[in-house]
Design a protein around this motif. Structure first.
Motif, short mmCIF file in Angstrom:
data_model
loop_
_atom_site.label_atom_id
_atom_site.label_comp_id
_atom_site.label_asym_id
_atom_site.label_seq_id
_atom_site.Cartn_x
_atom_site.Cartn_y
_atom_site.Cartn_z
N ARG A 97 10.40 5.92 34.45
CA ARG A 97 9.64 6.75 33.51
C ARG A 97 8.20 6.83 33.98
O ARG A 97 7.69 5.90 34.60
CB ARG A 97 9.69 6.14 32.12
CG ARG A 97 11.09 6.12 31.55
CD ARG A 97 11.17 5.41 30.25
NE ARG A 97 10.21 5.94 29.29
CZ ARG A 97 9.99 5.41 28.11
NH1 ARG A 97 10.64 4.37 27.72
NH2 ARG A 97 9.11 5.94 27.30
N PRO A 98 7.51 7.92 33.65
CA PRO A 98 6.10 8.00 34.00
C PRO A 98 5.30 6.91 33.29
O PRO A 98 5.72 6.40 32.25
CB PRO A 98 5.67 9.39 33.51
CG PRO A 98 6.85 10.01 32.87
CD PRO A 98 8.00 9.08 32.94
N SER A 99 4.18 6.57 33.86
CA SER A 99 3.34 5.53 33.26
C SER A 99 2.88 5.96 31.87
O SER A 99 2.88 7.14 31.53
CB SER A 99 2.12 5.27 34.15
OG SER A 99 1.25 6.37 34.07
N ILE A 100 2.46 5.00 31.08
CA ILE A 100 1.99 5.29 29.72
C ILE A 100 0.77 6.22 29.77
O ILE A 100 0.63 7.11 28.95
CB ILE A 100 1.70 3.99 28.93
CG1 ILE A 100 1.41 4.28 27.46
CG2 ILE A 100 0.56 3.22 29.54
CD1 ILE A 100 2.58 4.70 26.67
N THR A 101 -0.07 6.04 30.78
CA THR A 101 -1.25 6.90 30.92
C THR A 101 -0.82 8.35 31.14
O THR A 101 -1.36 9.26 30.52
CB THR A 101 -2.13 6.42 32.09
OG1 THR A 101 -2.41 5.04 31.90
CG2 THR A 101 -3.42 7.21 32.18
N ALA A 102 0.16 8.55 32.02
CA ALA A 102 0.63 9.91 32.30
C ALA A 102 1.28 10.52 31.07
O ALA A 102 1.08 11.70 30.77
CB ALA A 102 1.61 9.90 33.47
N ARG A 103 2.05 9.72 30.33
CA ARG A 103 2.69 10.25 29.11
C ARG A 103 1.67 10.61 28.06
O ARG A 103 1.79 11.63 27.38
CB ARG A 103 3.70 9.24 28.57
CG ARG A 103 4.96 9.17 29.43
CD ARG A 103 5.98 8.29 28.82
NE ARG A 103 5.54 6.92 29.00
CZ ARG A 103 6.10 5.87 28.42
NH1 ARG A 103 7.10 6.02 27.62
NH2 ARG A 103 5.65 4.66 28.65
N LEU A 104 0.65 9.77 27.88
CA LEU A 104 -0.40 10.08 26.90
C LEU A 104 -1.16 11.34 27.30
O LEU A 104 -1.50 12.17 26.46
CB LEU A 104 -1.36 8.91 26.75
CG LEU A 104 -0.81 7.71 25.99
CD1 LEU A 104 -1.77 6.54 26.09
CD2 LEU A 104 -0.54 8.06 24.55
N LYS A 105 -1.41 11.48 28.59
CA LYS A 105 -2.13 12.66 29.07
C LYS A 105 -1.31 13.92 28.78
O LYS A 105 -1.84 14.93 28.35
CB LYS A 105 -2.36 12.51 30.58
CG LYS A 105 -3.47 13.40 31.11
CD LYS A 105 -3.68 13.15 32.59
CE LYS A 105 -4.57 11.95 32.78
NZ LYS A 105 -4.96 11.75 34.18
N ASP A 106 0.01 13.86 29.01
CA ASP A 106 0.88 15.01 28.73
C ASP A 106 0.91 15.34 27.25
O ASP A 106 0.94 16.49 26.87
CB ASP A 106 2.31 14.74 29.22
CG ASP A 106 2.43 14.83 30.73
OD1 ASP A 106 1.53 15.41 31.36
OD2 ASP A 106 3.44 14.33 31.26
N GLU A 107 0.93 14.32 26.39
CA GLU A 107 0.99 14.54 24.95
C GLU A 107 -0.28 15.18 24.41
O GLU A 107 -0.25 15.92 23.45
CB GLU A 107 1.25 13.22 24.23
CG GLU A 107 2.67 12.72 24.41
CD GLU A 107 2.88 11.37 23.75
OE1 GLU A 107 2.00 10.92 22.98
OE2 GLU A 107 3.93 10.77 24.01
N THR A 108 -1.42 14.89 25.02
CA THR A 108 -2.69 15.42 24.51
C THR A 108 -2.97 16.82 25.03
O THR A 108 -3.83 17.50 24.49
CB THR A 108 -3.87 14.50 24.88
OG1 THR A 108 -3.92 14.35 26.30
CG2 THR A 108 -3.72 13.15 24.22
N ARG A 109 -2.23 17.25 26.04
CA ARG A 109 -2.43 18.63 26.52
C ARG A 109 -2.00 19.61 25.45
O ARG A 109 -0.97 19.44 24.80
CB ARG A 109 -1.60 18.88 27.78
CG ARG A 109 -2.20 18.28 28.99
CD ARG A 109 -1.52 18.79 30.23
NE ARG A 109 -2.01 17.98 31.34
CZ ARG A 109 -1.26 17.47 32.28
NH1 ARG A 109 0.03 17.70 32.28
NH2 ARG A 109 -1.78 16.75 33.23
#
Length: 129
Positions: A97-109
């Motif tokens: 799975r992508p890192s938590i940072t990458a997932r958070l970044k995707d969610e905030t877009r």
């Protein structure tokens, strides 16, 4: 693996790995033995390891307790894992799975940026009504 091969006179079968690498599965309910793991004709286990200490051992960064592990060239199906009570390793190529940072970044877009503290609200408070 060497002990297993010597004890059972098993030969190492070299097979071509799947396109994404090796898939590891943990036996969390019992030691690996005859009839306790899937043997699909097109995806025989590459290795079978029972841990030596006659008890379960922490695996997957301490998230699981397992008696042993198996590796395959291709991923097992959900049904195969369920039927034999195997748990996939978190690092398997199909589970990464992508890192938590990458997932958070995707969610905030696409979300509205937070309002500045001094910015006027669009709704009236109870005093303004």
């Amino acid at each position: 693996m060497d002990d297993y091969q010597q004890f059972y006179h098993a030969a190492v079968k070299h097979t071509e790995l799947g396109p994404e690498g090796v898939y590891r599965y943990y036996s969390t309910q019992r030691p690996v033995d005859i009839g306790t793991y899937p043997k699909p004709p097109d995806n025989q286990p590459l290795s079978i390891v029972n841990y030596d200490d006659d008890r379960r051992r922490p695996v997957a960064d301490g998230r699981l307790m397992a008696w042993g592990e198996l590796t395959y060239a291709k991923p097992l199906t959900e049904k195969q894992m369920e039927d034999y009570e195997l748990k996939p390793a978190p690092g398997n190529p199909d589970r990464v799975r992508p890192s938590i940072t990458a997932r958070l970044k995707d969610e905030t877009r696409g979300q509205e940026p937070p309002k500045e503290p001094g910015q006027k609200r669009n709704h009236k408070n109870h005093e303004e009504r």
